[in-house]
Motif scaffolding. Structure first.
Motif, PDB file in Angstrom:
ATOM      1  N   GLU A 150       0.936  -0.835   0.250  1.00 39.53           N
ATOM      2  CA  GLU A 150       0.038   0.024  -0.224  1.00 39.53           C
ATOM      3  C   GLU A 150       0.556   0.963  -0.275  1.00 39.53           C
ATOM      4  O   GLU A 150       1.836   1.240   1.197  1.00 39.53           O
ATOM      5  CB  GLU A 150      -1.300  -0.137   1.282  1.00 39.53           C
ATOM      6  N   ASN A 153      -1.536   7.867  -2.538  1.00 37.92           N
ATOM      7  CA  ASN A 153      -2.639   8.242  -3.608  1.00 37.92           C
ATOM      8  C   ASN A 153      -1.317   8.865  -3.773  1.00 37.92           C
ATOM      9  O   ASN A 153      -1.810   9.272  -5.821  1.00 37.92           O
ATOM     10  CB  ASN A 153      -3.701   9.369  -3.082  1.00 37.92           C
ATOM     11  N   ILE A 156       0.451   6.419  -6.058  1.00 41.27           N
ATOM     12  CA  ILE A 156      -0.337   5.566  -7.002  1.00 41.27           C
ATOM     13  C   ILE A 156      -0.680   6.781  -8.663  1.00 41.27           C
ATOM     14  O   ILE A 156      -0.680   6.189  -9.410  1.00 41.27           O
ATOM     15  CB  ILE A 156      -1.562   5.568  -6.434  1.00 41.27           C
ATOM     16  N   GLN A 160       0.329   5.948 -12.115  1.00 37.15           N
ATOM     17  CA  GLN A 160      -0.173   5.969 -13.285  1.00 37.15           C
ATOM     18  C   GLN A 160      -0.619   6.641 -14.413  1.00 37.15           C
ATOM     19  O   GLN A 160      -0.615   6.565 -15.862  1.00 37.15           O
ATOM     20  CB  GLN A 160      -2.303   6.482 -12.896  1.00 37.15           C
ATOM     21  N   LYS A 169      -2.649  -0.081 -10.456  1.00 36.62           N
ATOM     22  CA  LYS A 169      -2.826  -0.690  -8.651  1.00 36.62           C
ATOM     23  C   LYS A 169      -3.394  -1.998  -8.709  1.00 36.62           C
ATOM     24  O   LYS A 169      -4.018  -2.523  -9.973  1.00 36.62           O
ATOM     25  CB  LYS A 169      -4.420   0.091  -8.466  1.00 36.62           C
ATOM     26  N   THR A 174      -7.495  -0.261  -1.946  1.00 34.80           N
ATOM     27  CA  THR A 174      -7.331   1.021  -3.408  1.00 34.80           C
ATOM     28  C   THR A 174      -6.203   2.025  -3.318  1.00 34.80           C
ATOM     29  O   THR A 174      -6.103   1.932  -5.012  1.00 34.80           O
ATOM     30  CB  THR A 174      -8.669   2.070  -2.606  1.00 34.80           C
ATOM     31  N   ARG A 175      -5.036   2.375  -2.774  1.00 37.34           N
ATOM     32  CA  ARG A 175      -3.440   1.533  -2.848  1.00 37.34           C
ATOM     33  C   ARG A 175      -2.902   1.193  -3.103  1.00 37.34           C
ATOM     34  O   ARG A 175      -1.713   1.481  -2.411  1.00 37.34           O
ATOM     35  CB  ARG A 175      -3.365   3.175  -1.983  1.00 37.34           C
ATOM     36  N   ASN A 176      -2.668  -0.293  -3.494  1.00 37.66           N
ATOM     37  CA  ASN A 176      -2.484  -1.354  -3.559  1.00 37.66           C
ATOM     38  C   ASN A 176      -1.575  -0.915  -4.782  1.00 37.66           C
ATOM     39  O   ASN A 176      -2.415  -0.943  -5.700  1.00 37.66           O
ATOM     40  CB  ASN A 176      -2.800  -2.520  -3.520  1.00 37.66           C
ATOM     41  N   LEU A 177      -0.432  -0.255  -5.106  1.00 34.87           N
ATOM     42  CA  LEU A 177       0.831  -0.366  -6.204  1.00 34.87           C
ATOM     43  C   LEU A 177       1.142  -1.871  -6.971  1.00 34.87           C
ATOM     44  O   LEU A 177       1.559  -2.853  -5.491  1.00 34.87           O
ATOM     45  CB  LEU A 177       1.738   0.030  -5.776  1.00 34.87           C
TER      46      LEU A 177
END
Ligand SMILES: [Zn+2]
Length: 232
Positions: A150, A153, A156, A160, A169, A174-177
């Motif tokens: 994780e 944001n 991430i 992206q 992701k 929701t924030r796992n790279l």
């Protein structure tokens, strides 16, 4: 990789201890690979995307049996009987071999190196030494998986933006790279065949009983040593 002249390994927690003498550990890794007599080359590992190429001249100029590329995070080696090694704890150890031209490489890719496309750059360096991309075989070793890695944001969003064509992701959280996926995509995008890009599928954060994890071990000094050598 079932190639008779190739030896490679990534160590487990049982092999070493966080405060052990790293040189002593590296000597034991070489012995484990049956490569006691070989020179050993490391990288300083500063989270760069710089690559060192092992040459006779480089070895001659390093007046030590442990040669180190400064400010470098990947090693490309076209010479036999030279052990190359990198150390990680959550970052990716990326193994590359060209079984035709006999060139090996190891890259260290944390989030910075991944963002700097060190995996792809290592492939380019290998092709400059005469390798054909289609011949290259890659293995992404134990590292922080998308299941657990994780990040903020902001990071991430940075990923992206840089890799807009790929999902960065993981499907978990929701924030796992997903650094495993991004590095594998880099390798394929650089020209490797999909069926020659292999992944360990071992998450270091998940498997702290077996592997060191910087995150799960609260900044441990313990490291996974990944090493490779071509025996002539
Ligand atoms: Zn995990």
């Amino acid at each position: 990789m079932d190639i008779p002249w190739l030896r490679q390994a990534s160590t487990t927690r049982a092999f070493s201890s966080p405060n052990a003498d790293r040189r002593e550990e590296l000597i034991r890794v070489k012995a484990h690979l049956g490569a006691d007599e070989t020179v050993l080359v490391c990288a300083e590992q500063k989270h760069t995307s710089n690559i060192g190429i092992v040459s006779e001249r480089f070895l001659a100029e390093s007046n030590d049996c442990f040669c180190c590329f400064k400010q470098t995070d990947a090693i490309v080696c076209p010479l036999p009987n030279v052990s190359i090694a990198i150390m990680t704890a959550d970052c990716a150890p990326i193994f590359l071999v060209d079984p035709v031209q006999k060139v090996i490489a190891l890259a260290h890719a944390g989030w910075k190196g991944t963002l700097g496309r060190i995996a792809a750059k290592t492939v380019v360096t290998m092709t400059e030494l005469g390798c054909s991309k289609e011949d290259l075989i890659a293995w992404v070793g134990p590292m922080a998986g998308g299941c657990c890695y994780e990040v903020s944001n902001e990071l991430i969003e940075t990923f992206q933006a840089e890799f807009s064509e790929w999902p960065v992701k993981s499907s978990i959280g929701t924030r796992n790279l997903d650094l495993v996926e991004i590095n594998c995509r880099q390798l394929e995008n650089a020209g490797l065949l999909g069926n020659k890009v292999h992944r360990s599928n071992i998450c270091t954060i998940h498997n702290t009983d077996t592997f060191y994890s910087y995150r799960a071990d609260n900044g441990t000094h313990g490291r996974i040593i990944s090493a490779m050598v071509m025996i002539s």
